[in-house]
Write a protein that holds these residues in place. Structure first.
Motif, short mmCIF file in Angstrom:
data_model
loop_
_atom_site.label_atom_id
_atom_site.label_comp_id
_atom_site.label_asym_id
_atom_site.label_seq_id
_atom_site.Cartn_x
_atom_site.Cartn_y
_atom_site.Cartn_z
N SER A 219 0.81 -1.22 0.00
CA SER A 219 0.00 0.00 0.00
C SER A 219 0.84 1.26 0.00
N SER A 220 2.15 1.12 -0.03
CA SER A 220 3.03 2.28 0.05
C SER A 220 3.08 3.03 -1.27
N TYR A 221 3.28 4.35 -1.20
CA TYR A 221 3.43 5.16 -2.40
C TYR A 221 4.88 5.61 -2.57
N THR A 222 5.78 5.08 -1.75
CA THR A 222 7.19 5.43 -1.84
C THR A 222 7.88 4.45 -2.78
N ALA A 223 8.14 4.88 -4.01
CA ALA A 223 8.71 3.98 -5.02
C ALA A 223 10.20 3.81 -4.79
N ARG A 224 10.70 2.61 -5.06
CA ARG A 224 12.11 2.29 -4.94
C ARG A 224 12.69 2.09 -6.34
N PRO A 225 13.99 2.33 -6.54
CA PRO A 225 14.58 2.21 -7.88
C PRO A 225 14.78 0.76 -8.30
N PHE A 226 14.72 0.52 -9.61
CA PHE A 226 14.96 -0.80 -10.15
C PHE A 226 15.23 -0.66 -11.65
N ALA A 227 15.74 -1.72 -12.24
CA ALA A 227 15.98 -1.76 -13.69
C ALA A 227 14.92 -2.63 -14.34
N LEU A 228 14.36 -2.18 -15.44
CA LEU A 228 13.30 -2.91 -16.12
C LEU A 228 13.59 -3.01 -17.61
N ARG A 229 13.35 -4.18 -18.16
CA ARG A 229 13.41 -4.40 -19.60
C ARG A 229 12.27 -5.33 -20.00
N MET A 230 11.77 -5.17 -21.20
CA MET A 230 10.73 -6.07 -21.72
C MET A 230 10.98 -6.30 -23.20
N ASN A 231 10.54 -7.45 -23.68
CA ASN A 231 10.72 -7.69 -25.10
C ASN A 231 9.51 -7.25 -25.91
N ARG A 232 8.36 -7.02 -25.25
CA ARG A 232 7.18 -6.46 -25.91
C ARG A 232 6.37 -5.66 -24.90
N SER A 233 5.94 -4.46 -25.27
CA SER A 233 5.07 -3.66 -24.41
C SER A 233 3.61 -3.79 -24.80
N VAL A 234 3.34 -4.37 -25.98
CA VAL A 234 1.98 -4.60 -26.47
C VAL A 234 1.87 -6.05 -26.89
N LEU A 235 0.80 -6.72 -26.43
CA LEU A 235 0.58 -8.12 -26.77
C LEU A 235 -0.79 -8.26 -27.45
N VAL A 236 -0.79 -8.65 -28.72
CA VAL A 236 -2.06 -8.94 -29.38
C VAL A 236 -2.51 -10.33 -28.95
N SER A 237 -3.73 -10.68 -29.31
CA SER A 237 -4.28 -11.97 -28.90
C SER A 237 -3.38 -13.12 -29.32
N GLY A 238 -3.06 -13.99 -28.35
CA GLY A 238 -2.21 -15.15 -28.61
C GLY A 238 -0.73 -14.88 -28.51
N GLN A 239 -0.34 -13.64 -28.34
CA GLN A 239 1.08 -13.29 -28.29
C GLN A 239 1.61 -13.34 -26.86
N SER A 240 2.91 -13.66 -26.74
CA SER A 240 3.56 -13.74 -25.43
C SER A 240 4.69 -12.72 -25.33
N GLY A 241 5.01 -12.36 -24.09
CA GLY A 241 6.11 -11.44 -23.86
C GLY A 241 6.67 -11.60 -22.46
N ARG A 242 7.84 -10.99 -22.23
CA ARG A 242 8.48 -11.05 -20.91
C ARG A 242 8.76 -9.65 -20.40
N ILE A 243 8.59 -9.50 -19.08
CA ILE A 243 8.99 -8.29 -18.37
C ILE A 243 10.01 -8.71 -17.32
N ALA A 244 11.19 -8.12 -17.36
CA ALA A 244 12.26 -8.48 -16.42
C ALA A 244 12.61 -7.28 -15.55
N VAL A 245 12.77 -7.54 -14.26
CA VAL A 245 13.10 -6.49 -13.29
C VAL A 245 14.29 -6.96 -12.45
N VAL A 246 15.27 -6.07 -12.28
CA VAL A 246 16.43 -6.35 -11.42
C VAL A 246 16.48 -5.28 -10.34
N VAL A 247 16.64 -5.71 -9.09
CA VAL A 247 16.61 -4.81 -7.95
C VAL A 247 17.92 -4.93 -7.17
#
Length: 286
Positions: A219-247
């Motif tokens: 419930s906190s609103y204090t955001a912490r830093p992290f690194a994010l990468r994804m191979n797709r930000s939009v997924l059409v029907s049937g499509q897959s993607g990954r979101i990776a986060v390193v902290v």
């Protein structure tokens, strides 16, 4: 979320066939429309606002809109603003724009005469502000290119876990009516990571990434830093993607240097929480 609160200059043509201009709003954000002349409250109408917005505040040269909830993607409420000189402006008030991951109008400066001094000055400020933001983003991208955490996140997003120092600590599957999800949580040397695999099973509109937040509790609103990468930000029907986060370990530390647990939240473009991942500080290896 990764919302972009925008101050815009809107030059509206006096031509009667001019289409209604769109105004993008979001819950918990107040949107102000500013005009060149006084607004006539008796001839300014906002249709269908009841239950969706606080009562519009109309006074001076401003109209203030405050949503009570997020609008659905298909909602578009007509707003007719009439100035005391009889000039009329028609707008369609909509949910946050899907462009640029969540553009929200914080303030809209409306001008009828595009060549007036104030209109030109407002446009100049808009251009300078955009230039500053682009410069800041370019600087951030340069730093990220040299960041070890972003390099690890890129490898994870590309499925190259073996090229990183991370070991998988947790794994689970989840699904709902429109998304299949697999979540992997990784332990690393003074770092932790997560990879979210998404498969869009909905046969309607595409799924769009809206934002990711890392906080010290759910419930906190204090955001912490992290690194994010994804191979797709939009997924059409049937499509897959990954979101990776390193902290990094530093994100787990409170003001006294003690380690705390974190919560990773991934949101989709309609403002709903897609997945929540507990990032325990015990994932950090010495």
């Amino acid at each position: 979320m990764s919302d972009k609160l925008t101050i815009r200059t809107l030059k509206v043509s006096a031509h009667p066939a001019q289409e209604a201009s769109s105004i993008y709003v979001s819950w918990q954000v107040v949107t102000a429309l500013r005009f060149e002349a006084e607004v006539d409250p008796t001839r300014t109408k906002f249709l269908g606002w009841e239950g969706r917005f606080e009562a519009p505040l109309i006074g001076g040269k401003k109209v203030i809109l405050e949503p009570l909830r997020e609008l659905d993607s298909g909602e578009a409420l007509p707003l007719l603003v009439t100035l005391v000189d009889g000039t009329e402006f028609t707008f369609l008030v909509k949910a946050r724009s899907r462009e640029s991951w969540g553009w929200i109008d914080y303030q809209v400066n409306v001008f009828k005469d595009p060549d007036s001094y104030n209109a030109v000055l407002s446009s100049l400020y808009d251009s300078l502000n955009r230039e500053r933001k682009l410069s800041e983003e370019n600087e951030r991208f340069k730093k990220e290119e040299n960041s070890v955490d972003h390099a690890y996140a890129t490898l994870l997003a590309n499925g190259q876990v073996k090229k990183t120092p991370f070991r998988r600590a947790k794994f689970w599957r989840s699904k709902n009516e429109d998304m299949d999800m697999v979540v992997e949580v990784f332990s690393g040397p003074e770092k932790a990571a997560a990879v979210i695999h998404l498969t869009n099973t909905y046969y309607g509109q595409p799924w769009r990434f809206d934002g990711a937040y890392l906080t010290r509790d759910f419930s906190s609103y204090t955001a912490r830093p992290f690194a994010l990468r994804m191979n797709r930000s939009v997924l059409v029907s049937g499509q897959s993607g990954r979101i990776a986060v390193v902290v990094d370990k530093s994100a787990f530390e409170d003001k006294d240097g003690q380690l705390t647990d974190l919560a990773l939240q991934i949101f989709r473009d309609d403002g709903l929480l897609q997945v929540l991942v507990a990032m325990d500080h015990t994932l950090l290896r010495q």
